[in-house]
Scaffold this motif. Structure first.
Motif, PDB file in Angstrom:
ATOM      1  N   GLU A 160     142.755 -22.684   8.893  1.00 30.54           N
ATOM      2  CA  GLU A 160     141.784 -21.924   9.671  1.00 30.54           C
ATOM      3  C   GLU A 160     140.988 -22.837  10.609  1.00 30.54           C
ATOM      4  N   VAL A 161     140.605 -24.012  10.136  1.00 29.32           N
ATOM      5  CA  VAL A 161     139.861 -24.963  10.969  1.00 29.32           C
ATOM      6  C   VAL A 161     140.701 -25.354  12.187  1.00 29.32           C
ATOM      7  N   LYS A 162     141.979 -25.655  11.956  1.00 33.26           N
ATOM      8  CA  LYS A 162     142.865 -26.043  13.064  1.00 33.26           C
ATOM      9  C   LYS A 162     143.135 -24.867  14.000  1.00 33.26           C
ATOM     10  N   LYS A 163     143.246 -23.665  13.459  1.00 32.37           N
ATOM     11  CA  LYS A 163     143.483 -22.480  14.284  1.00 32.37           C
ATOM     12  C   LYS A 163     142.299 -22.226  15.212  1.00 32.37           C
ATOM     13  N   LEU A 164     141.087 -22.382  14.693  1.00 28.30           N
ATOM     14  CA  LEU A 164     139.908 -22.193  15.533  1.00 28.30           C
ATOM     15  C   LEU A 164     139.876 -23.247  16.636  1.00 28.30           C
ATOM     16  N   ARG A 165     140.213 -24.478  16.313  1.00 28.22           N
ATOM     17  CA  ARG A 165     140.260 -25.529  17.344  1.00 28.22           C
ATOM     18  C   ARG A 165     141.294 -25.175  18.408  1.00 28.22           C
ATOM     19  N   GLN A 166     142.446 -24.715  17.970  1.00 30.15           N
ATOM     20  CA  GLN A 166     143.499 -24.306  18.908  1.00 30.15           C
ATOM     21  C   GLN A 166     143.001 -23.159  19.796  1.00 30.15           C
ATOM     22  N   ASP A 167     142.294 -22.198  19.221  1.00 28.28           N
ATOM     23  CA  ASP A 167     141.753 -21.082  19.993  1.00 28.28           C
ATOM     24  C   ASP A 167     140.719 -21.566  21.016  1.00 28.28           C
ATOM     25  N   LEU A 168     139.907 -22.539  20.638  1.00 28.98           N
ATOM     26  CA  LEU A 168     138.930 -23.096  21.577  1.00 28.98           C
ATOM     27  C   LEU A 168     139.641 -23.788  22.732  1.00 28.98           C
ATOM     28  N   ARG A 169     140.718 -24.486  22.449  1.00 33.53           N
ATOM     29  CA  ARG A 169     141.503 -25.122  23.518  1.00 33.53           C
ATOM     30  C   ARG A 169     142.124 -24.042  24.424  1.00 33.53           C
ATOM     31  N   MET A 170     142.551 -22.950  23.820  1.00 31.64           N
ATOM     32  CA  MET A 170     143.174 -21.858  24.569  1.00 31.64           C
ATOM     33  C   MET A 170     142.220 -21.270  25.616  1.00 31.64           C
ATOM     34  N   ILE A 171     140.917 -21.219  25.304  1.00 29.06           N
ATOM     35  CA  ILE A 171     139.967 -20.643  26.254  1.00 29.06           C
ATOM     36  C   ILE A 171     139.458 -21.665  27.264  1.00 29.06           C
ATOM     37  N   GLY A 172     139.962 -22.897  27.179  1.00 31.35           N
ATOM     38  CA  GLY A 172     139.623 -23.880  28.211  1.00 31.35           C
ATOM     39  C   GLY A 172     138.695 -24.999  27.793  1.00 31.35           C
ATOM     40  N   VAL A 173     138.377 -25.101  26.504  1.00 36.65           N
ATOM     41  CA  VAL A 173     137.542 -26.209  26.058  1.00 36.65           C
ATOM     42  C   VAL A 173     138.420 -27.462  26.035  1.00 36.65           C
ATOM     43  N   LYS A 174     138.189 -28.347  26.983  1.00 36.25           N
ATOM     44  CA  LYS A 174     139.032 -29.544  27.138  1.00 36.25           C
ATOM     45  C   LYS A 174     138.350 -30.815  26.642  1.00 36.25           C
ATOM     46  N   ARG A 175     137.009 -30.812  26.678  1.00 35.43           N
ATOM     47  CA  ARG A 175     136.279 -31.999  26.234  1.00 35.43           C
ATOM     48  C   ARG A 175     136.500 -32.231  24.752  1.00 35.43           C
ATOM     49  N   LYS A 176     136.225 -33.441  24.324  1.00 38.36           N
ATOM     50  CA  LYS A 176     136.294 -33.771  22.900  1.00 38.36           C
ATOM     51  C   LYS A 176     135.281 -32.917  22.144  1.00 38.36           C
ATOM     52  N   ILE A 177     135.708 -32.356  21.030  1.00 37.12           N
ATOM     53  CA  ILE A 177     134.798 -31.560  20.208  1.00 37.12           C
ATOM     54  C   ILE A 177     134.775 -32.155  18.817  1.00 37.12           C
ATOM     55  N   ALA A 178     133.669 -31.977  18.148  1.00 42.38           N
ATOM     56  CA  ALA A 178     133.480 -32.560  16.818  1.00 42.38           C
ATOM     57  C   ALA A 178     133.430 -31.455  15.778  1.00 42.38           C
ATOM     58  N   PHE A 179     133.884 -31.761  14.559  1.00 48.24           N
ATOM     59  CA  PHE A 179     133.802 -30.818  13.454  1.00 48.24           C
ATOM     60  C   PHE A 179     132.869 -31.413  12.418  1.00 48.24           C
TER      61      PHE A 179
END
Length: 179
Positions: A160-179
Motif C-alpha cells: 500500500e505504501v508503494k502504491k500510494l507513492r506510485q499514485d503520487l508519481r502518476m499525478i505529476g509529483v516528480k520531486r523527491k518525497i519522504a516517507f
C-alpha cells in the motif's frame, strides 16, 4: 460546497462516496487554497492545516499513544551513547506496532507558486481516484514552502505504501518525497 469544518485551527473537508464528486473537490480546492493568495481565499490567519478526509479507515483497536511515548522514553534512556539516542528504525517500528500506532505519510514539499495546483491534484487523487484516505497541507503564513502529507493507515503494509507513492508519481509529483 462540501462539508467543511474549522477544528482547532484546521480546515477539514469530509467527503464520502456520495459527496466526493469532481464539482465538490474543485469547489473545496478553489476556496481553501494553501498559498494564502487571492481575494477568494477563505483561509483564516490562524489556520495551521487544510485537510481532506475521504473516509479514512481506522484499525478498530485503539491507538495507545501515551503508552507508546512512555515506552519510547524508557527505551531511549537505555540506548544513550555520548548523549545521543542509538535506537534503530527496526526497534522503533516494533514499538509502533506493539502500541498500534502505525499510520504513515508521504511528504511532498511545494513552493508558493505551485502548492495550490499540487494540493488540488492530491485532493483529486485521494477523493476521486483512490476513493479513500486522508491528506493535509500546511497553511503557515511565515513559511516560504508548504508540506503536503498523504497518509496510509498502516506503514507496515509495504504494498500500500508503494502504491500510494506510485499514485503520487502518476499525478505529476516528480520531486523527491519522504516517507
Amino acid at each position: 460546497m462540501p462539508h467543511v469544518r474549522d477544528e482547532h485551527n484546521w480546515i477539514i473537508c469530509y467527503l464520502d462516496e456520495e459527496s466526493s464528486t469532481p464539482l465538490n473537490v474543485d469547489s473545496f480546492t478553489s476556496h481553501w487554497r494553501p498559498s494564502l493568495n487571492g481575494p477568494s481565499n477563505l483561509v483564516p490567519p490562524d489556520c495551521q492545516w487544510i485537510a481532506i478526509n475521504r473516509g479514512r479507515s481506522y484499525d478498530p483497536r485503539p491507538q495507545r499513544i501515551n503508552e507508546l511515548n512512555a515506552a519510547f522514553k524508557t527505551l531511549s534512556q537505555s540506548h544513550l551513547r555520548d548523549g545521543n539516542i542509538t535506537l534503530t528504525v527496526s526497534v522503533l517500528d516494533q514499538l509502533a506496532c506493539q502500541y498500534n500506532v502505525k499510520s504513515g505519510k508521504w511528504m511532498i514539499f511545494a513552493d508558493l507558486d505551485t502548492v495550490d495546483s499540487v494540493w488540488a491534484d492530491v485532493v483529486r487523487l485521494v477523493c476521486l481516484h483512490r476513493r479513500r484516505g486522508l491528506a493535509k497541507v500546511s497553511a503557515n503564513r511565515e513559511a516560504t514552502d508548504r508540506v503536503i502529507c498523504v497518509y496510509v493507515d498502516d506503514f507496515t503494509d509495504v504494498k500500500e505504501v508503494k502504491k500510494l507513492r506510485q499514485d503520487l508519481r502518476m499525478i505529476g509529483v516528480k520531486r523527491k518525497i519522504a516517507f
